[in-house]
Design a protein around this motif. Structure first.
Motif, PDB file in Angstrom:
ATOM      1  N   GLY A  65     -18.364  20.086   0.304  1.00 13.75           N
ATOM      2  CA  GLY A  65     -19.827  20.120   0.254  1.00 13.75           C
ATOM      3  C   GLY A  65     -20.274  21.565   0.217  1.00 13.75           C
ATOM      4  N   GLN A 118     -33.220  17.261   3.889  1.00 14.39           N
ATOM      5  CA  GLN A 118     -31.938  16.601   3.613  1.00 14.39           C
ATOM      6  C   GLN A 118     -31.893  16.202   2.149  1.00 14.39           C
ATOM      7  OE1 GLN A 118     -30.874  13.555   6.336  1.00 14.39           O
ATOM      8  NE2 GLN A 118     -31.156  14.870   8.116  1.00 14.39           N
ATOM      9  N   PRO A 130     -25.149  13.609   0.647  1.00 12.95           N
ATOM     10  CA  PRO A 130     -25.163  13.842   2.095  1.00 12.95           C
ATOM     11  C   PRO A 130     -24.226  14.955   2.564  1.00 12.95           C
ATOM     12  CG  PRO A 130     -24.030  11.788   1.563  1.00 12.95           C
ATOM     13  CD  PRO A 130     -24.638  12.279   0.293  1.00 12.95           C
ATOM     14  N   LEU A 131     -23.284  15.396   1.713  1.00 16.70           N
ATOM     15  CA  LEU A 131     -22.364  16.456   2.128  1.00 16.70           C
ATOM     16  C   LEU A 131     -22.831  17.835   1.664  1.00 16.70           C
ATOM     17  CD1 LEU A 131     -18.961  14.658   1.458  1.00 16.70           C
ATOM     18  CD2 LEU A 131     -20.351  14.702   3.536  1.00 16.70           C
ATOM     19  N   ASP A 132     -23.893  17.852   0.883  1.00 17.00           N
ATOM     20  CA  ASP A 132     -24.459  19.132   0.464  1.00 17.00           C
ATOM     21  C   ASP A 132     -25.675  19.443   1.329  1.00 17.00           C
ATOM     22  OD1 ASP A 132     -22.547  19.408  -1.435  1.00 17.00           O
ATOM     23  OD2 ASP A 132     -23.817  18.840  -3.131  1.00 17.00           O
ATOM     24  N   PHE A 133     -26.122  20.673   1.291  1.00 17.61           N
ATOM     25  CA  PHE A 133     -27.302  21.040   2.076  1.00 17.61           C
ATOM     26  C   PHE A 133     -28.098  22.078   1.309  1.00 17.61           C
ATOM     27  CE2 PHE A 133     -23.266  22.632   3.567  1.00 17.61           C
ATOM     28  CZ  PHE A 133     -23.402  23.998   3.524  1.00 17.61           C
ATOM     29  N   GLN A 157     -25.139  20.086   9.253  1.00 15.99           N
ATOM     30  CA  GLN A 157     -25.592  18.732   8.894  1.00 15.99           C
ATOM     31  C   GLN A 157     -24.452  17.821   8.400  1.00 15.99           C
ATOM     32  OE1 GLN A 157     -28.602  17.801   5.652  1.00 15.99           O
ATOM     33  NE2 GLN A 157     -29.965  18.543   7.254  1.00 15.99           N
ATOM     34  N   PRO A 158     -23.564  18.291   7.488  1.00 15.55           N
ATOM     35  CA  PRO A 158     -22.522  17.381   6.991  1.00 15.55           C
ATOM     36  C   PRO A 158     -21.352  17.172   7.942  1.00 15.55           C
ATOM     37  CG  PRO A 158     -22.805  19.303   5.520  1.00 15.55           C
ATOM     38  CD  PRO A 158     -23.530  19.595   6.792  1.00 15.55           C
ATOM     39  N   GLU A 217     -20.147  13.548   9.295  1.00 20.70           N
ATOM     40  CA  GLU A 217     -19.630  12.685   8.230  1.00 20.70           C
ATOM     41  C   GLU A 217     -18.289  13.211   7.698  1.00 20.70           C
ATOM     42  OE1 GLU A 217     -20.309   9.817   7.272  1.00 20.70           O
ATOM     43  OE2 GLU A 217     -19.277   9.677   5.330  1.00 20.70           O
ATOM     44  N   LEU A 218     -18.163  14.532   7.580  1.00 21.72           N
ATOM     45  CA  LEU A 218     -16.896  15.126   7.123  1.00 21.72           C
ATOM     46  C   LEU A 218     -15.767  14.818   8.109  1.00 21.72           C
ATOM     47  CD1 LEU A 218     -18.048  18.625   5.794  1.00 21.72           C
ATOM     48  CD2 LEU A 218     -17.250  16.668   4.463  1.00 21.72           C
TER      49      LEU A 218
END
Ligand code: KG4
Ligand code: ZN
Length: 314
Positions: free
Chosen positions: A116, A162, A167-170, A215-216, A219-220
């Protein structure tokens, strides 16, 4: 910021002096030349690559090209006392956050995979731009960090946008624009360096940047089950980021590897270490052919560098 033409000329001026000094201080004969071949400013890279190639050629030394980001990735494994790099815990989730990059990687012994990344500015760049509007000089990250230590991070409400489709990028651009707008609506007297307003703002901005970077992470970690977490790049010197990563690691029973502050910012130790590891795996470059690359392209030997599906489709 950095003026590319001036940066190249400064490299040309500083390199011979620096190399002479390093050779004077070195504890043994040079056995290998490692050089950053990219990504970065092409003029400055070319000065380094041609210098290193000529140095290696004249002394009949092996030459290895190193990707700047691979240097950052190995920096949490290094110490400043000249000891060999510690073995890589794997799998490890690694954040590279600097003035030019903000990405999460999965590090395994035979691969590096970018999972990400920022969709716009880098974390350090957003610190620098907001600090510039505040008249804090360049680079602004260290000054913001210092002010933030005495501020209230809840004082100024700043957005943490967001990206629902990734969802893995910001992203930092919305936060940066909101922060700059906030500064512009304040008077210079209100933002003096001895007042509390500037400290509260710095703490609030820093907290928002760190939130965006992390943020990610849940989930990571859920997807990749790492045994360790690492951070590198200039922003890995940031006090709050280091604390938040250490806390997260403690709560989730993961080892956290953070480079000594002197090794977070761009340095030659990490390039030497990455070059040594690559050479041990059989990599050697031809000094007559080696070229610099402005973009990320280097393939570590025996390693796959896979990009995430989200990054590929960009
Ligand atoms: O890795 P680096 O030295 O150079 C690049 O490859 O970009 O990173 C420099 C960046 C700058 O944007 C600087 O403001 C930021 O790292 N930085 C910090 C801190 N120290 C340096 N940002 C936040 N807090 C710090 N303590
Ligand atoms: Zn860097």
């Amino acid at each position: 910021g950095v003026v590319p033409e001036l940066a190249s000329r400064e490299h040309l001026r500083a390199l011979p002096m620096m190399v002479d000094r390093a050779l004077d201080e070195a504890r043994g004969p040079v056995e290998l030349v490692a050089v950053t071949a990219g990504p970065g400013l092409i003029g400055a890279l070319l000065v380094g690559v041609r210098f290193a190639a000529a140095f290696a050629w004249a002394r009949r030394l092996p030459l290895v090209a190193v990707d700047h980001l691979e240097g950052h990735l190995v920096s949490p494994l290094l110490s400043l006392d000249g000891e060999a790099a510690r073995p890589e815990p794997e799998p490890m989730l690694a954040l590279v956050a600097s003035g030019g990059h903000s990405s999460w990687y999965l590090m395994e012994s035979d691969s590096r995979r970018r999972l990400g990344q920022t969709r716009d500015d880098a974390a350090g760049e957003s610190f620098d731009k907001v600090a510039q509007v505040l008249g804090l000089g360049y680079p602004g990250g260290p000054a913001m960090d210092k002010l933030a230590r005495e501020g209230d991070s809840q004082a100024v409400a700043l957005p943490r946008p967001q990206l629902p489709d990734a969802p893995l990028d910001f992203s930092f651009s919305g936060l940066k624009s909101a922060a700059i707008r906030w500064v512009r609506t304040r008077g210079a007297d209100e933002l003096s360096t001895d007042g509390t307003v500037l400290r509260d703002f710095a703490a609030s901005f820093e907290a928002a940047v760190v939130d965006q970077l992390l943020q990610p992470l849940p989930e990571l970690a859920r997807r990749h089950r790492p045994v360790a977490l690492a951070a590198s790049g200039g922003v890995a010197a940031n006090t709050l980021l280091r604390r938040r990563l250490s806390d997260w690691g403690r709560e989730h029973d993961l080892e956290v590897l953070l480079p000594a502050p002197a090794l977070t910012t761009d340095n030659a130790v990490m390039i030497a270490a990455a070059g040594q590891a690559a050479h041990a795996l059989g990599r050697e470059d031809d000094p007559r052919r080696l070229d610099a690359r402005a973009r990320e392209a280097w393939q570590p030997p025996g390693m796959r560098r896979c990009e995430s599906a989200a990054s590929e489709s960009r």
